[in-house]
Scaffold this motif. Sequence first.
Motif, PDB file in Angstrom:
ATOM      1  N   TYR A  47      -8.048   9.891 -10.380  1.00 46.32           N
ATOM      2  CA  TYR A  47      -9.521   8.925 -10.191  1.00 46.32           C
ATOM      3  C   TYR A  47      -8.915   7.293 -10.095  1.00 46.32           C
ATOM      4  CZ  TYR A  47     -13.417   5.973 -10.095  1.00 46.32           C
ATOM      5  OH  TYR A  47     -14.699   4.800  -9.789  1.00 46.32           O
ATOM      6  N   GLY A  48      -7.815   7.076 -11.651  1.00 48.71           N
ATOM      7  CA  GLY A  48      -7.145   5.555 -11.241  1.00 48.71           C
ATOM      8  C   GLY A  48      -5.961   5.383 -10.467  1.00 48.71           C
ATOM      9  N   LEU A  49      -5.167   6.481 -10.251  1.00 53.57           N
ATOM     10  CA  LEU A  49      -4.143   6.902 -10.063  1.00 53.57           C
ATOM     11  C   LEU A  49      -4.678   6.569  -8.191  1.00 53.57           C
ATOM     12  CD1 LEU A  49      -0.843   7.170  -9.385  1.00 53.57           C
ATOM     13  CD2 LEU A  49      -1.819   9.606  -8.849  1.00 53.57           C
ATOM     14  N   SER A  50      -5.639   7.226  -7.679  1.00 49.38           N
ATOM     15  CA  SER A  50      -6.343   6.660  -6.278  1.00 49.38           C
ATOM     16  C   SER A  50      -6.537   5.094  -6.288  1.00 49.38           C
ATOM     17  CB  SER A  50      -7.523   7.989  -6.271  1.00 49.38           C
ATOM     18  OG  SER A  50      -7.510   9.372  -6.692  1.00 49.38           O
ATOM     19  N   LYS A  51      -7.324   4.584  -7.363  1.00 49.60           N
ATOM     20  CA  LYS A  51      -7.453   3.988  -6.739  1.00 49.60           C
ATOM     21  C   LYS A  51      -6.298   2.797  -6.555  1.00 49.60           C
ATOM     22  CE  LYS A  51     -12.441   2.957  -7.010  1.00 49.60           C
ATOM     23  NZ  LYS A  51     -13.612   2.841  -6.929  1.00 49.60           N
ATOM     24  N   LEU A  52      -5.301   2.722  -7.750  1.00 46.44           N
ATOM     25  CA  LEU A  52      -4.026   2.224  -7.869  1.00 46.44           C
ATOM     26  C   LEU A  52      -3.826   2.338  -6.120  1.00 46.44           C
ATOM     27  CD1 LEU A  52      -2.423   0.422  -8.677  1.00 46.44           C
ATOM     28  CD2 LEU A  52      -0.943   2.318  -9.424  1.00 46.44           C
ATOM     29  N   MET A  53      -3.648   3.659  -5.188  1.00 42.94           N
ATOM     30  CA  MET A  53      -2.519   3.545  -4.126  1.00 42.94           C
ATOM     31  C   MET A  53      -3.408   3.018  -3.163  1.00 42.94           C
ATOM     32  SD  MET A  53      -2.252   7.467  -4.601  1.00 42.94           S
ATOM     33  CE  MET A  53      -1.566   7.665  -2.752  1.00 42.94           C
ATOM     34  N   ILE A  54      -4.973   3.373  -3.040  1.00 42.97           N
ATOM     35  CA  ILE A  54      -6.364   2.724  -2.100  1.00 42.97           C
ATOM     36  C   ILE A  54      -5.552   1.051  -2.373  1.00 42.97           C
ATOM     37  CG2 ILE A  54      -8.256   2.087  -1.446  1.00 42.97           C
ATOM     38  CD1 ILE A  54      -9.029   5.317  -1.855  1.00 42.97           C
ATOM     39  N   TYR A  55      -5.576   0.485  -3.156  1.00 43.04           N
ATOM     40  CA  TYR A  55      -5.531  -1.173  -3.465  1.00 43.04           C
ATOM     41  C   TYR A  55      -4.461  -1.290  -2.365  1.00 43.04           C
ATOM     42  CZ  TYR A  55      -3.900  -5.819  -5.814  1.00 43.04           C
ATOM     43  OH  TYR A  55      -3.722  -7.109  -5.534  1.00 43.04           O
ATOM     44  N   ARG A  67      -4.083  -0.528   1.512  1.00 44.96           N
ATOM     45  CA  ARG A  67      -5.154  -1.790   1.717  1.00 44.96           C
ATOM     46  C   ARG A  67      -4.472  -3.082   1.864  1.00 44.96           C
ATOM     47  NH1 ARG A  67     -10.945  -1.656  -0.859  1.00 44.96           N
ATOM     48  NH2 ARG A  67      -9.403  -2.964  -2.745  1.00 44.96           N
ATOM     49  N   ARG A  68      -3.100  -2.732   0.920  1.00 45.45           N
ATOM     50  CA  ARG A  68      -2.551  -4.587   0.926  1.00 45.45           C
ATOM     51  C   ARG A  68      -1.449  -4.540   1.780  1.00 45.45           C
ATOM     52  NH1 ARG A  68      -0.835  -8.151  -4.631  1.00 45.45           N
ATOM     53  NH2 ARG A  68       0.283  -9.321  -3.481  1.00 45.45           N
ATOM     54  N   PHE A  69      -1.151  -3.799   2.060  1.00 47.82           N
ATOM     55  CA  PHE A  69      -0.081  -3.794   2.588  1.00 47.82           C
ATOM     56  C   PHE A  69      -0.443  -3.184   3.916  1.00 47.82           C
ATOM     57  CE2 PHE A  69       2.267  -3.953  -1.851  1.00 47.82           C
ATOM     58  CZ  PHE A  69       3.173  -4.575  -1.826  1.00 47.82           C
ATOM     59  N   TYR A  70      -1.285  -2.850   4.489  1.00 44.35           N
ATOM     60  CA  TYR A  70      -1.052  -2.044   5.858  1.00 44.35           C
ATOM     61  C   TYR A  70      -2.640  -2.596   6.298  1.00 44.35           C
ATOM     62  CZ  TYR A  70       1.946   1.622   5.032  1.00 44.35           C
ATOM     63  OH  TYR A  70       3.137   2.302   4.775  1.00 44.35           O
ATOM     64  N   GLU A  73      -4.548  -5.698   5.155  1.00 43.43           N
ATOM     65  CA  GLU A  73      -4.436  -7.141   4.873  1.00 43.43           C
ATOM     66  C   GLU A  73      -4.009  -8.409   5.445  1.00 43.43           C
ATOM     67  OE1 GLU A  73      -5.480  -7.624   0.503  1.00 43.43           O
ATOM     68  OE2 GLU A  73      -7.235  -6.669   0.375  1.00 43.43           O
ATOM     69  N   THR A  74      -2.633  -7.690   5.637  1.00 45.55           N
ATOM     70  CA  THR A  74      -1.567  -8.523   5.214  1.00 45.55           C
ATOM     71  C   THR A  74      -0.476  -7.198   7.309  1.00 45.55           C
ATOM     72  OG1 THR A  74       0.058  -6.920   4.537  1.00 45.55           O
ATOM     73  CG2 THR A  74      -0.691  -9.020   3.135  1.00 45.55           C
ATOM     74  N   SER A  75      -1.692  -6.898   7.680  1.00 45.55           N
ATOM     75  CA  SER A  75      -0.961  -6.380   8.450  1.00 45.55           C
ATOM     76  C   SER A  75      -1.135  -7.231   9.713  1.00 45.55           C
ATOM     77  CB  SER A  75      -1.488  -5.009   8.669  1.00 45.55           C
ATOM     78  OG  SER A  75      -1.668  -4.238  10.345  1.00 45.55           O
ATOM     79  N   ASN A  76      -0.384  -7.121  10.652  1.00 48.91           N
ATOM     80  CA  ASN A  76      -0.084  -7.997  12.241  1.00 48.91           C
ATOM     81  C   ASN A  76      -0.578  -7.445  13.179  1.00 48.91           C
ATOM     82  OD1 ASN A  76      -0.620 -10.464  11.115  1.00 48.91           O
ATOM     83  ND2 ASN A  76       1.954 -10.593  10.818  1.00 48.91           N
ATOM     84  N   ARG A  77       0.535  -5.846  13.265  1.00 48.52           N
ATOM     85  CA  ARG A  77       0.345  -5.206  14.380  1.00 48.52           C
ATOM     86  C   ARG A  77      -0.333  -3.627  13.981  1.00 48.52           C
ATOM     87  NH1 ARG A  77       6.576  -3.566  13.481  1.00 48.52           N
ATOM     88  NH2 ARG A  77       6.670  -3.688  11.366  1.00 48.52           N
ATOM     89  N   TYR A  78      -0.523  -2.968  12.560  1.00 47.95           N
ATOM     90  CA  TYR A  78      -0.892  -1.505  13.004  1.00 47.95           C
ATOM     91  C   TYR A  78      -2.894  -1.496  13.130  1.00 47.95           C
ATOM     92  CZ  TYR A  78       3.608  -1.273  10.093  1.00 47.95           C
ATOM     93  OH  TYR A  78       4.599  -0.429   9.608  1.00 47.95           O
ATOM     94  N   PHE A  79      -3.487  -2.483  12.653  1.00 49.69           N
ATOM     95  CA  PHE A  79      -4.700  -2.337  12.981  1.00 49.69           C
ATOM     96  C   PHE A  79      -4.972  -3.929  13.164  1.00 49.69           C
ATOM     97  CE2 PHE A  79      -4.159   0.271   9.222  1.00 49.69           C
ATOM     98  CZ  PHE A  79      -3.973   1.681   9.968  1.00 49.69           C
TER      99      PHE A  79
END
Length: 439
Positions: A416-424, A427-430, A432-438
């Motif tokens: 559960y903790g690992l999944s929360k960390l992975m999602i964070y 989401r941050r790299f793909y 919130e800071t994405s200009n081309r992926y989404f």
Amino acid sequence: MKKILSYFIALAPILLLISLLLLAPIVFLISLVPNNYLPISPIWIIEGLIGILILGYGIRLNRFPINLKAKIVYWAVFILLIIVTGTLFLCFKNLLIILVVHQLFLPIIYILLFESKFKGLKKYIQKSRGTFCVFNLFDSSFIGLYFLLKFIVQTWEKNIESFLNKLNVPQDVVEPIVTVLLLITLFIFIPFSRGYLAVKKYKKQNNIFTPSGKIFWNSNLKAFLTSILSICLYSSTLLQSDTSKFITKLVVCLILMSFTVFLWAYVFEDIDRGGEDKEVVKSNWLLWGLLLTFLVLLDQIESDLIGILTWFLPMLLPYFIGEVNSIIPEGDSKSPTPAMKKHLYWLQIMSFNTLFVFNIISAISTKQLINNSQMEQVNTFKVFLISLIDKKSSSNFMLGILVSLIMLLISLAIAYGLSKLMIYLIRRFYIETSNRYFN
């Protein structure tokens, strides 16, 4: 008269327990004083204190706006107890302590009847009176049957042995059969009958019928489990060594009978609700059955099962759950919502991480040991957990399943903790800071 008798049968064990609890501190305080400092026998001091208690509550009872007849009965019984106590002391000194305990029944009964603070308990007892009678009569029969069988075995031991010898059946065949039949009778048939009769009596007394689409499976299951607990308590007391006196075992069993009042509280509320939805209960039972099957397989073929599920379960979930709309009849088609897509994503990542973490824990703790000139793989972490729970039965089947469940819960917490960390991080790299992926 029949109603009074049923109340006595229903409440006698719990009244005995409460009386003993009230009497215990009095006896303890008197026992601290040496006998040579006491002007009279300790039993008469106890009797005097109980008399003062009953007298004091009688004075309080006179202030209640209740029926005069009830007050007269209280004082009449109080005077009768004094006379009977004195008579029994002169004739049978050993019976005095028994009567002293039962004297406390009088104020306890009146407290339950007339004290406003106990209205909820009074209603609970009134609604469960028939059920408590069933429990106490059933348990009394069980205890009495044990002593009867014990007497028969001790009396006719030689005849029983000669009869078994005439059958010419090997002992290694007879013992397993008798043991299995005894366990089935003791922990399946007797608890099932006890719980079923109790639920049936409660429904009959309170005019509760089974509505359409409702069932009482969970209520019967709870009654069955509480009955197993009661039978285990009785058995552990009755099967003690013969050094324990008959009267001691009997008193302990009577005290254990009072526990029914507390255990039944976990059952009757479900019945009062009028049952549970049939389809929901079936789904829950099926889910628990699948979970139990999974835990058994996890305990028996741990590495193979985890290896298979680690790679296939995250990939199959989108088809099992995400395409469930495909089985809906034509005309009622539904398409997945963003909430479903988010739910599937979370299930995939959680299932993968849980199985991944479990596999790592299992792999790290598995060691190869030589036993009887053969190489064996031993999960040291699992053996350690088993030793913490029960050091004597490390090979017990149920303990293995319990330990597998503990390891699975630990893996779930870490996942559960690992999944929360992975999602964070994702989401941050793909996002919130994405200009081309989404977009």
